[in-house]
Design a protein around this motif. Structure first.
Motif, mmCIF file in Angstrom:
data_model
loop_
_atom_site.group_PDB
_atom_site.id
_atom_site.type_symbol
_atom_site.label_atom_id
_atom_site.label_comp_id
_atom_site.label_asym_id
_atom_site.label_seq_id
_atom_site.Cartn_x
_atom_site.Cartn_y
_atom_site.Cartn_z
ATOM 1 N N PRO A 4 12.410 -50.189 86.590
ATOM 2 C CA PRO A 4 13.852 -50.399 86.348
ATOM 3 C C PRO A 4 14.395 -49.609 85.164
ATOM 4 O O PRO A 4 15.476 -49.022 85.255
ATOM 5 C CB PRO A 4 13.944 -51.914 86.104
ATOM 6 N N ASP A 5 13.652 -49.576 84.033
ATOM 7 C CA ASP A 5 14.127 -48.843 82.853
ATOM 8 C C ASP A 5 14.236 -47.345 83.141
ATOM 9 O O ASP A 5 15.197 -46.689 82.724
ATOM 10 C CB ASP A 5 13.193 -49.077 81.665
ATOM 11 N N PHE A 6 13.225 -46.812 83.855
ATOM 12 C CA PHE A 6 13.249 -45.392 84.185
ATOM 13 C C PHE A 6 14.393 -45.083 85.155
ATOM 14 O O PHE A 6 15.109 -44.087 84.997
ATOM 15 C CB PHE A 6 11.912 -44.963 84.792
ATOM 16 N N ALA A 7 14.573 -45.954 86.158
ATOM 17 C CA ALA A 7 15.656 -45.753 87.133
ATOM 18 C C ALA A 7 17.019 -45.801 86.442
ATOM 19 O O ALA A 7 17.915 -44.999 86.758
ATOM 20 C CB ALA A 7 15.576 -46.812 88.229
ATOM 21 N N SER A 8 17.176 -46.730 85.492
ATOM 22 C CA SER A 8 18.437 -46.832 84.745
ATOM 23 C C SER A 8 18.692 -45.569 83.928
ATOM 24 O O SER A 8 19.832 -45.094 83.837
ATOM 25 C CB SER A 8 18.409 -48.050 83.817
ATOM 26 N N LEU A 9 17.633 -45.015 83.336
ATOM 27 C CA LEU A 9 17.762 -43.782 82.562
ATOM 28 C C LEU A 9 18.223 -42.633 83.444
ATOM 29 O O LEU A 9 19.106 -41.853 83.063
ATOM 30 C CB LEU A 9 16.425 -43.432 81.910
ATOM 31 N N GLU A 45 19.923 -42.848 86.158
ATOM 32 C CA GLU A 45 21.268 -43.100 86.674
ATOM 33 C C GLU A 45 22.324 -43.172 85.583
ATOM 34 O O GLU A 45 23.514 -43.327 85.873
ATOM 35 C CB GLU A 45 21.274 -44.406 87.479
ATOM 36 N N SER A 46 21.903 -43.073 84.323
ATOM 37 C CA SER A 46 22.834 -43.257 83.201
ATOM 38 C C SER A 46 23.825 -42.107 83.046
ATOM 39 O O SER A 46 24.903 -42.282 82.476
ATOM 40 C CB SER A 46 22.039 -43.417 81.895
ATOM 41 N N GLY A 47 23.440 -40.918 83.527
ATOM 42 C CA GLY A 47 24.316 -39.762 83.391
ATOM 43 C C GLY A 47 24.148 -39.019 82.080
ATOM 44 O O GLY A 47 24.730 -37.939 81.888
ATOM 45 N N GLU A 48 23.345 -39.566 81.166
ATOM 46 C CA GLU A 48 23.123 -38.883 79.893
ATOM 47 C C GLU A 48 22.065 -37.799 80.035
ATOM 48 O O GLU A 48 21.293 -37.777 80.999
ATOM 49 C CB GLU A 48 22.691 -39.884 78.827
ATOM 50 N N LYS A 49 22.036 -36.892 79.078
ATOM 51 C CA LYS A 49 21.067 -35.804 79.099
ATOM 52 C C LYS A 49 19.676 -36.358 78.823
ATOM 53 O O LYS A 49 19.452 -37.057 77.839
ATOM 54 C CB LYS A 49 21.432 -34.751 78.050
ATOM 55 N N VAL A 50 18.732 -36.051 79.708
ATOM 56 C CA VAL A 50 17.366 -36.559 79.595
ATOM 57 C C VAL A 50 16.421 -35.381 79.384
ATOM 58 O O VAL A 50 16.483 -34.379 80.109
ATOM 59 C CB VAL A 50 16.943 -37.356 80.844
ATOM 60 N N THR A 51 15.546 -35.504 78.391
ATOM 61 C CA THR A 51 14.536 -34.469 78.146
ATOM 62 C C THR A 51 13.185 -35.119 77.905
ATOM 63 O O THR A 51 13.103 -36.299 77.530
ATOM 64 C CB THR A 51 14.898 -33.602 76.924
ATOM 65 N N PHE A 52 12.135 -34.332 78.110
ATOM 66 C CA PHE A 52 10.777 -34.767 77.789
ATOM 67 C C PHE A 52 10.150 -33.674 76.934
ATOM 68 O O PHE A 52 9.949 -32.561 77.426
ATOM 69 C CB PHE A 52 9.956 -35.020 79.060
ATOM 70 N N ILE A 53 9.890 -33.988 75.674
ATOM 71 C CA ILE A 53 9.431 -33.034 74.652
ATOM 72 C C ILE A 53 10.202 -31.701 74.728
ATOM 73 O O ILE A 53 9.618 -30.622 74.674
ATOM 74 C CB ILE A 53 7.894 -32.788 74.713
ATOM 75 N N GLY A 54 11.494 -31.854 74.873
ATOM 76 C CA GLY A 54 12.364 -30.687 74.909
ATOM 77 C C GLY A 54 12.595 -30.095 76.279
ATOM 78 O O GLY A 54 13.485 -29.260 76.466
ATOM 79 N N ILE A 55 11.798 -30.524 77.285
ATOM 80 C CA ILE A 55 11.955 -30.018 78.658
ATOM 81 C C ILE A 55 13.031 -30.841 79.364
ATOM 82 O O ILE A 55 12.931 -32.073 79.409
ATOM 83 C CB ILE A 55 10.638 -30.106 79.441
ATOM 84 N N PRO A 56 14.073 -30.219 79.898
ATOM 85 C CA PRO A 56 15.123 -30.996 80.586
ATOM 86 C C PRO A 56 14.593 -31.665 81.852
ATOM 87 O O PRO A 56 13.816 -31.073 82.596
ATOM 88 C CB PRO A 56 16.182 -29.937 80.926
ATOM 89 N N VAL A 57 14.996 -32.910 82.037
ATOM 90 C CA VAL A 57 14.608 -33.676 83.225
ATOM 91 C C VAL A 57 15.845 -33.836 84.104
ATOM 92 O O VAL A 57 16.837 -34.444 83.687
ATOM 93 C CB VAL A 57 14.041 -35.057 82.851
#
Length: 367
Positions: free
Chosen positions: A94-99, A101-113
């Motif tokens: 649920p937390d990952f799905a919410s992230l 669907e949030s519409g905010e910019k998501v990155t993983f160690i600087g890599i865009p998701v």
């Protein structure tokens, strides 16, 4: 070069078919439960929390489809099913799905998701577990057997999950969305051409396994938006058309064994929705019924494009599952689906009956 491409495509479709085959009964169960909930809700037998619980039971096979696909694909590719399941379940948290669907910019160690929807996924999961099978094999070469209980699972889960989140799911989702948008655009701009052509080609899509691409797309669309704009309708048309071809052969042939085969094929495609006996046993073998199917489907597909028919529940298209086309918001849709089914059956029956003649056996030459 062409032979290599053909073999590669054939292998891809075979893998998809093999991975999906064990899951189909579960999806059919979910579809049947959805139809039961639909009927009981329509007649106000199910209400309140009882309806919510029943709807949850019916929806579970579709929402957790990626988990089932992960398990089935792991068995097919001969790799660890538990590692596969956990690697995919990460994407359903649920937390990952919410992230996502949030519409905010998501990155993983600087890599865009890239934002993607992971529930109801099929093709991305099969591809991911295929890659995972090679990842696990690769890691086993470098991790000592005595250390594998400690490090193999953690390494495999970490690499596979990140591969799915950062690379595979976004790319395949982009391709799937492009294909879905293309079909939707054709539906709105040139629906007669789009569905007439698609319905006419269904016999070849099913016979080569390519229909899995479109079926999984339809499942995803129904799961995400609640409606499929025509793929399942075209497959319904195809099955009903095949039944019309079978009946025409039954009426026209004088061969007792072919009468028996065509009748059983017709019952098989009409009731459980299994089309292979009609395709391989009647259409491809007798040739002229195939022409009847192609032309009959094209005619019904044109009608589908003219009146616009939607599908709201995934199940095998057949007579008992016709409620897959019913919706409270669009009650006339069921009547439209029945209409295109009747057109497919009658057109295919007439064309096949006119064209069909028993094939004469060639005389055997003496040795």
């Amino acid at each position: 070069m062409m032979s290599v491409i053909k073999k590669s495509l054939s292998a891809v479709f075979d893998h998809i078919s093999e991975c999906m085959a064990p899951i189909i009964p579960i999806l059919l169960a979910g579809g049947i439960l959805k139809m039961i909930v639909l009927l009981l809700t329509t007649f106000h037998i199910l209400t309140g929390t009882t309806e919510i619980i029943m709807s949850s039971i019916a929806t579970a096979p579709f929402y957790f489809l990626p988990v089932m696909v992960a398990y089935s694909a792991a068995k097919h590719f001969d790799t660890d099913p538990l590692i596969a399941i956990i690697s995919v379940c990460v994407m359903l948290l649920p937390d990952f799905a919410s992230l996502m669907e949030s519409g905010e910019k998501v990155t993983f160690i600087g890599i865009p998701v890239v934002s993607a929807t992971y529930a109801y996924s099929v093709i991305p999961i099969i591809l991911l577990i295929y890659c995972m099978s090679h990842i696990v094999s690769f890691l086993k070469r470098f991790i000592k057997e005595s250390l594998q209980p400690y490090f193999l699972a953690v390494s495999s889960i970490l690499i596979t999950s990140l591969l799915g989140i950062i690379v595979i799911e976004p790319i395949v989702s982009l391709i799937s969305n492009t294909l879905a948008n293309g079909l939707n655009t054709m539906q709105s701009e040139v629906p007669v051409l789009a569905w007439g052509l698609f319905a006419a080609l269904t016999i070849f899509l099913v016979s080569t396994g390519m229909h899995w691409i479109f079926m999984t797309l339809a499942i995803t669309q129904i799961g995400l938006t609640g409606v499929d704009y025509g793929i399942m309708v075209a497959l319904f048309i195809s099955n009903i058309s095949l039944a019309g071809c079978d009946l025409a052969v039954f009426v026209r042939t004088k061969k007792p064994e072919l009468k028996s085969m065509s009748l059983s094929a017709m019952v098989t495609v009409l009731i459980p929705g299994i089309s292979e006996p009609s395709i391989f046993g009647i259409c491809f073998k007798e040739k002229t019924p195939m022409i009847g199917n192609i032309l009959g489907c094209m005619i019904a597909g044109i009608v589908q494009g003219m009146i616009t028919v939607h599908c709201y529940i995934y199940t095998f298209p057949s007579i008992p599952s016709v409620l897959m086309f019913y919706s409270v918001e669009e009650p006339n849709n069921l009547i439209k689906a029945i209409l295109v089914g009747v057109v497919a059956f009658v057109a295919s029956f007439i064309i096949t009956a006119v064209l069909y003649h028993d094939q004469k056996k060639l005389p055997q030459t003496e040795q």
